[in-house]
Write a protein that holds these residues in place. Structure first.
Motif, PDB file in Angstrom:
ATOM      1  N   VAL A 138       5.875  -1.354  17.674  1.00  8.06           N
ATOM      2  CA  VAL A 138       4.829  -0.569  18.354  1.00  8.06           C
ATOM      3  C   VAL A 138       3.546  -0.444  17.541  1.00  8.06           C
ATOM      4  O   VAL A 138       2.510  -0.038  18.068  1.00  8.06           O
ATOM      5  CB  VAL A 138       5.321   0.850  18.732  1.00  8.06           C
ATOM      6  N   GLY A 139       3.594  -0.766  16.259  1.00  7.86           N
ATOM      7  CA  GLY A 139       2.380  -0.639  15.465  1.00  7.86           C
ATOM      8  C   GLY A 139       2.582  -1.089  14.034  1.00  7.86           C
ATOM      9  O   GLY A 139       3.697  -1.403  13.613  1.00  7.86           O
ATOM     10  N   LYS A 140       1.481  -1.127  13.306  1.00 13.79           N
ATOM     11  CA  LYS A 140       1.585  -1.471  11.890  1.00 13.79           C
ATOM     12  C   LYS A 140       0.496  -0.758  11.099  1.00 13.79           C
ATOM     13  O   LYS A 140      -0.535  -0.332  11.629  1.00 13.79           O
ATOM     14  CB  LYS A 140       1.506  -2.978  11.679  1.00 13.79           C
ATOM     15  N   LEU A 141       0.755  -0.655   9.818  1.00 15.95           N
ATOM     16  CA  LEU A 141      -0.157  -0.027   8.862  1.00 15.95           C
ATOM     17  C   LEU A 141      -0.495  -1.071   7.802  1.00 15.95           C
ATOM     18  O   LEU A 141       0.406  -1.646   7.199  1.00 15.95           O
ATOM     19  CB  LEU A 141       0.516   1.188   8.221  1.00 15.95           C
ATOM     20  N   ARG A 142      -1.785  -1.309   7.584  1.00 20.62           N
ATOM     21  CA  ARG A 142      -2.191  -2.338   6.618  1.00 20.62           C
ATOM     22  C   ARG A 142      -3.205  -1.765   5.642  1.00 20.62           C
ATOM     23  O   ARG A 142      -4.114  -1.031   6.036  1.00 20.62           O
ATOM     24  CB  ARG A 142      -2.811  -3.534   7.366  1.00 20.62           C
ATOM     25  N   SER A 143      -3.047  -2.105   4.359  1.00 19.79           N
ATOM     26  CA  SER A 143      -3.942  -1.563   3.336  1.00 19.79           C
ATOM     27  C   SER A 143      -4.899  -2.636   2.827  1.00 19.79           C
ATOM     28  O   SER A 143      -4.714  -3.831   3.065  1.00 19.79           O
ATOM     29  CB  SER A 143      -3.137  -1.012   2.154  1.00 19.79           C
ATOM     30  N   ASN A 144      -5.898  -2.174   2.073  1.00 22.29           N
ATOM     31  CA  ASN A 144      -6.754  -3.116   1.350  1.00 22.29           C
ATOM     32  C   ASN A 144      -6.063  -3.497   0.043  1.00 22.29           C
ATOM     33  O   ASN A 144      -4.953  -3.034  -0.251  1.00 22.29           O
ATOM     34  CB  ASN A 144      -8.138  -2.500   1.098  1.00 22.29           C
ATOM     35  N   LEU A 145      -6.704  -4.346  -0.752  1.00 22.71           N
ATOM     36  CA  LEU A 145      -6.070  -4.828  -1.985  1.00 22.71           C
ATOM     37  C   LEU A 145      -5.785  -3.711  -2.976  1.00 22.71           C
ATOM     38  O   LEU A 145      -4.789  -3.744  -3.693  1.00 22.71           O
ATOM     39  CB  LEU A 145      -6.970  -5.898  -2.638  1.00 22.71           C
ATOM     40  N   MET A 146      -6.661  -2.716  -3.028  1.00 25.57           N
ATOM     41  CA  MET A 146      -6.493  -1.610  -3.967  1.00 25.57           C
ATOM     42  C   MET A 146      -5.472  -0.579  -3.504  1.00 25.57           C
ATOM     43  O   MET A 146      -5.028   0.254  -4.281  1.00 25.57           O
ATOM     44  CB  MET A 146      -7.837  -0.907  -4.183  1.00 25.57           C
ATOM     45  N   GLY A 147      -5.100  -0.630  -2.229  1.00 27.41           N
ATOM     46  CA  GLY A 147      -4.177   0.371  -1.707  1.00 27.41           C
ATOM     47  C   GLY A 147      -4.824   1.727  -1.526  1.00 27.41           C
ATOM     48  O   GLY A 147      -4.142   2.759  -1.528  1.00 27.41           O
ATOM     49  N   THR A 148      -6.145   1.744  -1.355  1.00 28.36           N
ATOM     50  CA  THR A 148      -6.871   3.010  -1.189  1.00 28.36           C
ATOM     51  C   THR A 148      -7.371   3.217   0.233  1.00 28.36           C
ATOM     52  O   THR A 148      -7.754   4.322   0.606  1.00 28.36           O
ATOM     53  CB  THR A 148      -8.080   3.075  -2.131  1.00 28.36           C
TER      54      THR A 148
END
Length: 312
Positions: A138-148
Protein backbone atom coordinates in the motif's frame (compact mmCIF):
# COMPACT_ATOMS: atom_id res chain seq x y z
CA UNK A 1 19.06 8.93 28.85
CA UNK A 2 17.15 11.98 27.70
CA UNK A 3 14.20 13.09 25.64
CA UNK A 4 10.49 12.84 26.13
CA UNK A 5 9.20 10.35 28.64
CA UNK A 6 6.10 9.53 30.63
CA UNK A 7 7.63 10.81 33.85
CA UNK A 8 4.50 12.73 34.75
CA UNK A 9 2.46 9.57 34.51
CA UNK A 10 4.26 7.70 37.26
CA UNK A 11 2.04 9.45 39.75
CA UNK A 12 -0.98 8.04 37.94
CA UNK A 13 0.32 4.51 38.45
CA UNK A 14 0.49 5.17 42.19
CA UNK A 15 -3.10 6.42 42.09
CA UNK A 16 -4.19 3.20 40.42
CA UNK A 17 -2.47 1.12 43.12
CA UNK A 18 -4.22 3.17 45.79
CA UNK A 19 -7.60 2.49 44.12
CA UNK A 20 -6.88 -1.25 44.03
CA UNK A 21 -6.04 -1.17 47.73
CA UNK A 22 -9.31 0.60 48.41
CA UNK A 23 -11.21 -2.19 46.65
CA UNK A 24 -9.54 -4.82 48.83
CA UNK A 25 -10.64 -3.00 51.98
CA UNK A 26 -14.17 -2.50 50.72
CA UNK A 27 -15.30 -5.93 51.97
CA UNK A 28 -14.81 -4.74 55.54
CA UNK A 29 -17.06 -1.70 55.11
CA UNK A 30 -20.67 -1.54 56.21
CA UNK A 31 -23.47 -1.96 53.67
CA UNK A 32 -24.26 1.76 53.70
CA UNK A 33 -20.62 2.60 53.01
CA UNK A 34 -20.63 0.12 50.14
CA UNK A 35 -23.68 1.76 48.62
CA UNK A 36 -22.08 5.19 48.93
CA UNK A 37 -18.89 3.97 47.28
CA UNK A 38 -20.93 2.25 44.57
CA UNK A 39 -22.56 5.58 43.70
CA UNK A 40 -19.16 7.24 43.52
CA UNK A 41 -17.92 4.47 41.20
CA UNK A 42 -20.81 5.06 38.83
CA UNK A 43 -19.93 8.71 38.68
CA UNK A 44 -16.37 7.80 37.73
CA UNK A 45 -17.42 5.45 34.97
CA UNK A 46 -17.01 8.01 32.22
CA UNK A 47 -13.47 8.83 33.27
CA UNK A 48 -12.48 5.18 33.07
CA UNK A 49 -13.94 4.96 29.60
CA UNK A 50 -11.84 7.93 28.50
CA UNK A 51 -8.72 6.15 29.71
CA UNK A 52 -9.49 2.98 27.74
CA UNK A 53 -6.88 2.13 25.10
CA UNK A 54 -8.91 2.94 22.00
CA UNK A 55 -12.44 3.90 20.96
CA UNK A 56 -14.45 1.29 19.10
CA UNK A 57 -13.22 1.49 15.54
CA UNK A 58 -14.66 -0.78 12.88
CA UNK A 59 -14.12 -0.90 9.15
CA UNK A 60 -15.14 -3.09 6.22
CA UNK A 61 -12.13 -2.51 3.98
CA UNK A 62 -8.66 -2.45 5.55
CA UNK A 63 -6.95 -0.75 2.60
CA UNK A 64 -9.52 2.07 2.58
CA UNK A 65 -9.24 2.52 6.33
CA UNK A 66 -5.44 2.84 6.43
CA UNK A 67 -5.49 5.36 3.56
CA UNK A 68 -8.39 7.52 4.76
CA UNK A 69 -7.82 10.39 7.23
CA UNK A 70 -8.82 9.69 10.82
CA UNK A 71 -12.42 10.72 11.58
CA UNK A 72 -12.55 14.22 13.01
CA UNK A 73 -12.82 14.21 16.78
CA UNK A 74 -11.54 10.63 17.09
CA UNK A 75 -8.03 9.69 18.23
CA UNK A 76 -7.01 6.42 16.60
CA UNK A 77 -4.89 4.68 19.23
CA UNK A 78 -2.43 2.05 18.02
CA UNK A 79 0.64 0.07 18.99
CA UNK A 80 3.80 -0.54 16.99
CA UNK A 81 5.73 -3.72 17.72
CA UNK A 82 9.24 -4.36 16.45
CA UNK A 83 10.38 -7.90 15.71
CA UNK A 84 14.17 -8.12 15.47
CA UNK A 85 14.68 -11.72 16.49
CA UNK A 86 17.17 -13.63 14.36
CA UNK A 87 20.27 -12.57 12.43
CA UNK A 88 18.36 -11.22 9.45
CA UNK A 89 15.78 -9.33 11.50
CA UNK A 90 18.41 -7.65 13.64
CA UNK A 91 19.43 -5.71 10.52
CA UNK A 92 16.00 -5.61 8.89
CA UNK A 93 13.38 -5.75 11.66
CA UNK A 94 9.71 -6.24 10.96
CA UNK A 95 7.33 -3.58 12.27
CA UNK A 96 3.64 -4.14 12.89
CA UNK A 97 0.85 -1.65 13.53
CA UNK A 98 -2.24 -2.79 15.45
CA UNK A 99 -5.19 -0.93 16.88
CA UNK A 100 -4.69 -0.67 20.64
CA UNK A 101 -7.98 -2.38 21.46
CA UNK A 102 -9.06 -5.67 22.99
CA UNK A 103 -8.92 -7.42 19.62
CA UNK A 104 -5.46 -5.98 18.74
CA UNK A 105 -6.75 -5.48 15.20
CA UNK A 106 -3.93 -5.70 12.64
CA UNK A 107 -3.52 -2.70 10.35
CA UNK A 108 -0.08 -2.56 8.70
CA UNK A 109 3.33 -4.20 8.48
CA UNK A 110 6.58 -2.59 7.36
CA UNK A 111 10.13 -3.68 6.61
CA UNK A 112 13.31 -2.11 5.30
CA UNK A 113 14.23 -3.35 1.83
CA UNK A 114 17.55 -5.09 1.37
CA UNK A 115 20.19 -3.99 -1.14
CA UNK A 116 18.79 -0.46 -1.45
CA UNK A 117 21.19 2.46 -1.81
CA UNK A 118 19.03 4.50 0.59
CA UNK A 119 16.67 3.49 3.37
CA UNK A 120 13.55 2.14 1.74
CA UNK A 121 10.63 0.66 3.69
CA UNK A 122 7.72 -1.26 2.20
CA UNK A 123 4.33 -0.98 3.89
CA UNK A 124 1.73 -3.73 3.51
CA UNK A 125 -1.77 -4.60 4.74
CA UNK A 126 -0.65 -8.24 5.03
CA UNK A 127 1.67 -9.22 7.89
CA UNK A 128 3.25 -12.01 5.81
CA UNK A 129 3.42 -10.39 2.36
CA UNK A 130 5.84 -7.46 2.21
CA UNK A 131 6.84 -7.81 -1.43
CA UNK A 132 7.00 -4.79 -3.75
CA UNK A 133 4.89 -6.53 -6.40
CA UNK A 134 2.35 -8.02 -4.02
CA UNK A 135 -1.28 -6.98 -4.11
CA UNK A 136 -1.11 -6.05 -0.42
CA UNK A 137 1.55 -3.39 -0.93
CA UNK A 138 0.00 0.00 0.00
CA UNK A 139 2.94 2.37 0.31
CA UNK A 140 6.60 2.96 0.86
CA UNK A 141 8.96 5.24 2.74
CA UNK A 142 12.18 6.38 1.05
CA UNK A 143 15.04 8.43 2.48
CA UNK A 144 17.81 10.56 1.04
CA UNK A 145 21.45 9.44 1.27
CA UNK A 146 21.97 11.10 4.65
CA UNK A 147 18.84 9.58 6.15
CA UNK A 148 17.61 13.03 7.19
CA UNK A 149 14.77 13.48 4.69
CA UNK A 150 12.03 11.01 3.86
CA UNK A 151 9.16 10.82 1.39
CA UNK A 152 6.06 8.65 1.78
CA UNK A 153 4.37 7.30 -1.37
CA UNK A 154 1.22 5.30 -2.00
CA UNK A 155 1.24 2.14 -4.15
CA UNK A 156 0.51 3.66 -7.58
CA UNK A 157 2.93 3.89 -10.52
CA UNK A 158 6.17 5.80 -10.89
CA UNK A 159 5.47 8.96 -12.94
CA UNK A 160 7.75 7.66 -15.72
CA UNK A 161 5.42 4.69 -16.24
CA UNK A 162 2.12 6.48 -15.62
CA UNK A 163 -0.44 7.74 -18.14
CA UNK A 164 0.11 11.21 -19.65
CA UNK A 165 -2.71 12.64 -17.52
CA UNK A 166 -1.00 11.21 -14.37
CA UNK A 167 -4.29 9.66 -13.22
CA UNK A 168 -2.56 6.41 -12.22
CA UNK A 169 0.67 8.01 -10.98
CA UNK A 170 1.68 7.58 -7.37
CA UNK A 171 0.78 10.18 -4.76
CA UNK A 172 3.18 11.65 -2.25
CA UNK A 173 1.58 11.31 1.17
CA UNK A 174 4.17 12.98 3.39
CA UNK A 175 7.62 14.52 3.56
CA UNK A 176 9.65 14.20 6.78
CA UNK A 177 12.68 16.30 7.61
CA UNK A 178 15.01 15.70 10.56
CA UNK A 179 17.02 18.81 11.28
CA UNK A 180 20.66 18.65 12.30
CA UNK A 181 20.69 18.71 16.07
CA UNK A 182 22.73 21.73 17.14
CA UNK A 183 22.84 20.36 20.68
CA UNK A 184 24.57 17.17 19.59
CA UNK A 185 23.89 14.21 21.88
CA UNK A 186 22.42 16.45 24.59
CA UNK A 187 19.11 17.42 23.02
CA UNK A 188 15.96 15.97 21.46
CA UNK A 189 15.36 15.60 17.76
CA UNK A 190 13.72 18.32 15.69
CA UNK A 191 11.46 17.22 12.87
CA UNK A 192 9.15 18.79 10.29
CA UNK A 193 6.34 16.88 8.58
CA UNK A 194 4.75 18.13 5.35
CA UNK A 195 1.49 16.56 4.20
CA UNK A 196 -1.01 17.36 1.42
CA UNK A 197 -3.83 19.68 2.43
CA UNK A 198 -7.50 18.78 2.78
CA UNK A 199 -10.42 19.88 0.61
CA UNK A 200 -13.83 21.11 1.79
CA UNK A 201 -15.05 17.49 2.01
CA UNK A 202 -12.20 16.64 4.42
CA UNK A 203 -10.47 14.55 1.78
CA UNK A 204 -6.75 14.66 1.05
CA UNK A 205 -5.79 16.78 -1.97
CA UNK A 206 -3.97 14.41 -4.38
CA UNK A 207 -0.34 15.33 -5.01
CA UNK A 208 1.15 13.48 -7.99
CA UNK A 209 4.49 15.09 -8.90
CA UNK A 210 5.78 14.45 -12.42
CA UNK A 211 9.35 14.43 -11.12
CA UNK A 212 11.36 14.87 -7.93
CA UNK A 213 11.63 18.63 -8.54
CA UNK A 214 7.90 18.99 -7.87
CA UNK A 215 7.60 16.81 -4.76
CA UNK A 216 6.62 17.73 -1.22
CA UNK A 217 10.15 18.34 0.00
CA UNK A 218 11.08 20.64 -2.90
CA UNK A 219 7.80 22.55 -2.60
CA UNK A 220 8.47 23.06 1.10
CA UNK A 221 12.06 24.11 0.43
CA UNK A 222 10.85 26.71 -2.06
CA UNK A 223 7.97 27.74 0.25
CA UNK A 224 5.35 26.75 -2.31
CA UNK A 225 2.86 25.86 0.39
CA UNK A 226 -0.42 25.88 -1.54
CA UNK A 227 -2.50 22.85 -0.52
CA UNK A 228 0.20 21.75 1.93
CA UNK A 229 0.13 21.44 5.72
CA UNK A 230 3.29 22.04 7.73
CA UNK A 231 3.65 20.23 11.07
CA UNK A 232 6.44 20.10 13.65
CA UNK A 233 7.33 18.05 16.68
CA UNK A 234 6.33 19.72 19.92
CA UNK A 235 9.34 21.09 21.79
CA UNK A 236 9.92 19.12 25.03
CA UNK A 237 10.29 21.02 28.28
CA UNK A 238 13.45 20.63 30.37
CA UNK A 239 12.65 19.14 33.77
CA UNK A 240 15.19 20.02 36.49
CA UNK A 241 14.00 17.24 38.82
CA UNK A 242 14.53 14.46 36.31
CA UNK A 243 17.31 16.24 34.36
CA UNK A 244 15.58 15.32 31.09
CA UNK A 245 13.37 16.71 28.36
CA UNK A 246 9.74 15.74 28.96
CA UNK A 247 6.36 15.88 27.26
CA UNK A 248 2.98 14.99 28.72
CA UNK A 249 1.71 11.89 26.91
CA UNK A 250 -1.24 11.45 29.30
CA UNK A 251 -0.19 7.95 30.32
CA UNK A 252 0.32 6.62 26.78
CA UNK A 253 4.15 6.63 26.98
CA UNK A 254 6.07 5.22 29.93
CA UNK A 255 9.74 4.98 28.92
CA UNK A 256 12.25 7.67 27.95
CA UNK A 257 13.53 7.44 24.38
CA UNK A 258 15.01 9.68 21.69
CA UNK A 259 12.24 8.29 19.47
CA UNK A 260 9.39 9.74 21.56
CA UNK A 261 7.64 12.70 19.95
CA UNK A 262 4.41 14.62 19.46
CA UNK A 263 3.45 16.27 16.15
CA UNK A 264 1.49 19.54 16.21
CA UNK A 265 0.57 22.51 14.03
CA UNK A 266 2.14 25.82 14.97
CA UNK A 267 -1.30 27.47 15.16
CA UNK A 268 -2.61 25.00 17.76
CA UNK A 269 0.07 23.41 19.96
CA UNK A 270 -2.57 21.68 22.10
CA UNK A 271 -3.99 19.65 19.21
CA UNK A 272 -1.79 16.56 18.97
CA UNK A 273 -1.92 15.39 15.36
CA UNK A 274 0.24 12.38 16.23
CA UNK A 275 2.20 11.07 19.19
CA UNK A 276 4.62 8.16 19.37
CA UNK A 277 6.58 6.73 22.27
CA UNK A 278 8.09 3.71 23.94
CA UNK A 279 6.33 1.55 26.51
CA UNK A 280 8.67 -1.49 26.34
CA UNK A 281 11.91 -2.46 24.57
CA UNK A 282 10.14 -3.29 21.31
CA UNK A 283 6.64 -1.89 21.86
CA UNK A 284 5.55 1.68 21.17
CA UNK A 285 2.22 3.49 21.24
CA UNK A 286 1.18 5.46 18.17
CA UNK A 287 -1.88 7.70 18.32
CA UNK A 288 -3.01 9.82 15.39
CA UNK A 289 -5.77 12.29 14.60
CA UNK A 290 -7.27 14.04 11.59
CA UNK A 291 -5.90 14.84 9.04
CA UNK A 292 -3.41 11.95 9.20
CA UNK A 293 -4.18 8.45 7.97
CA UNK A 294 -2.67 5.22 9.31
CA UNK A 295 -0.16 4.87 6.44
CA UNK A 296 1.15 8.41 6.98
CA UNK A 297 1.42 7.95 10.76
CA UNK A 298 3.07 4.51 10.47
CA UNK A 299 5.58 5.81 7.90
CA UNK A 300 6.48 8.75 10.15
CA UNK A 301 7.08 6.27 12.98
CA UNK A 302 9.23 4.06 10.71
CA UNK A 303 11.35 7.08 9.79
CA UNK A 304 12.11 7.60 13.48
CA UNK A 305 13.61 4.09 13.71
CA UNK A 306 16.08 4.76 10.91
CA UNK A 307 19.63 5.71 11.94
CA UNK A 308 20.34 9.45 11.77
CA UNK A 309 23.93 10.16 12.73
CA UNK A 310 23.60 13.79 11.64
CA UNK A 311 20.57 14.39 13.86
CA UNK A 312 21.64 12.89 17.17
Amino acid sequence: MFQTSGDKDKGKDKDKKTKKKGKAEESEDSESEKEEKSKKKKGKGKKKKERSPSPEIEFDNLEDFVMDPAPQGVTVKCRVTRDQRGVDKSLYPLYYLHLDNDKKTFLLAGRKRKKSTTSNYLISIDATDLSRGGENFVGKLRSNLMGTKFTVFDNALNPERALPDMSNARQELAGIIYETNVLGMKGPRRMTVIIPGMNKDNERVPLRPRNECDGLLIRYQNRRMENLIELHNKTPVWNEDTASHVLNFNGRVTQASVKNFQIVHNKDLDYIVMQFGRIADDIFTLDYNYPLCAVQAFAIALSSFDGKIACE
